[in-house]
Design an enzyme around this catalytic site. Sequence first.
Site, PDB file in Angstrom:
ATOM      1  N   TYR A 288       0.832  -1.198   0.000  1.00  0.00           N
ATOM      2  CA  TYR A 288       0.000   0.000   0.000  1.00  0.00           C
ATOM      3  C   TYR A 288       0.866   1.247   0.000  1.00  0.00           C
ATOM      4  CZ  TYR A 288       0.937   0.918   4.974  1.00  0.00           C
ATOM      5  OH  TYR A 288       1.539   1.207   6.171  1.00  0.00           O
TER       6      TYR A 288
ATOM      7  N   LYS B 175       6.391  -1.789   1.922  1.00  0.00           N
ATOM      8  CA  LYS B 175       5.212  -1.220   2.584  1.00  0.00           C
ATOM      9  C   LYS B 175       4.074  -2.232   2.471  1.00  0.00           C
ATOM     10  CE  LYS B 175       3.075   3.344   3.201  1.00  0.00           C
ATOM     11  NZ  LYS B 175       3.595   3.570   4.561  1.00  0.00           N
TER      12      LYS B 175
ATOM     13  N   GLU C 234      12.566   2.567  13.781  1.00  0.00           N
ATOM     14  CA  GLU C 234      11.544   3.558  13.432  1.00  0.00           C
ATOM     15  C   GLU C 234      10.414   3.456  14.451  1.00  0.00           C
ATOM     16  OE1 GLU C 234       9.866   2.701   9.592  1.00  0.00           O
ATOM     17  OE2 GLU C 234       9.851   0.548   9.956  1.00  0.00           O
TER      18      GLU C 234
ATOM     19  N   LEU D  11      11.091   1.534   6.961  1.00  0.00           N
ATOM     20  CA  LEU D  11      10.459   2.009   5.740  1.00  0.00           C
ATOM     21  C   LEU D  11      11.107   3.321   5.313  1.00  0.00           C
ATOM     22  CD1 LEU D  11       8.017   1.480   3.784  1.00  0.00           C
ATOM     23  CD2 LEU D  11       6.812   3.206   5.131  1.00  0.00           C
TER      24      LEU D  11
END
Length: 288
Positions: free
Chosen positions: A32, A148, A180, A204
Amino acid sequence: MAIVYLNGEYLPADEARVSVLDRGFVFADGVYEVIPAYGGRLLRLEQHLQRLDNSLAGIRLANPLDRLQWGQVLEEIVKRNSENNGDLSIYLQVTRGAAKRDHVFPDEVKQTVFVMATPMSPVPDEQLENGIAAISHDDIRWRYCHIKSIALLPNTLMRQVAREAGAAEAILYRDDQVTEGAASNVFIVHNGRIITPRKDECLLPGITRDLILEIAADNGLDCEEADISMQMLREADEIWVTSSTKEILPVTHLDGQAVGNGKPGPVWRDMLDRYQQYKDKLRQGIAQ
């Protein structure tokens, strides 16, 4: 009623239907993107579509649309959902499509392509004035976090742990190195320098993250991509989390302890101002 795009059709959201055999539903076999649209203009469209290409390649799935077709679909979704000229968050998802349940990829399949728009709510004033609380958490996700993927159960579990602790985000680490947030990238200000973890398979490559690095470089700010140990995180003068929808949020408490003086810091305020200036230029059509 919001208008969505599903497999070549624009239709009201409550009329959209996907097969229960879709591999996105059965296996979370898909990827996505989330793209902000400010004043009807998509933020960094080419960069988002390149990341989509990279994610699709990472799960061995062909891109069902080319760049021109994606641009047309996304612009049309923005147009059809911009009644009040407000900012939008555009969500697009591509799955491997409907097939007999089998772990092995089907030989022939038609991808499922879905796009929707959601009004983007401004960050609450309270969060901008006082910052947010975060917890640290062992990064329990798979090893290919640069993809993702729609397989977000570990992320949602860690965000829930954060919520139950009275925090807004979980900052993740592996082998004592920050990766992250559960749904964000992480920056710190350490001895006057802005630092964010370098790109690798553990995080990411955020589009907002990259834009902040670009803004910092263009304005001569001391900024770098480097490893951040948990000790550096705890000693940081400032901590920020960034994402397409939350933009740049200051973390003022980590694991119940104040970050710096427990208030949003001056470097964050300066960067937030510069980011808002960039958004204004995007709305005027003089930035991408």
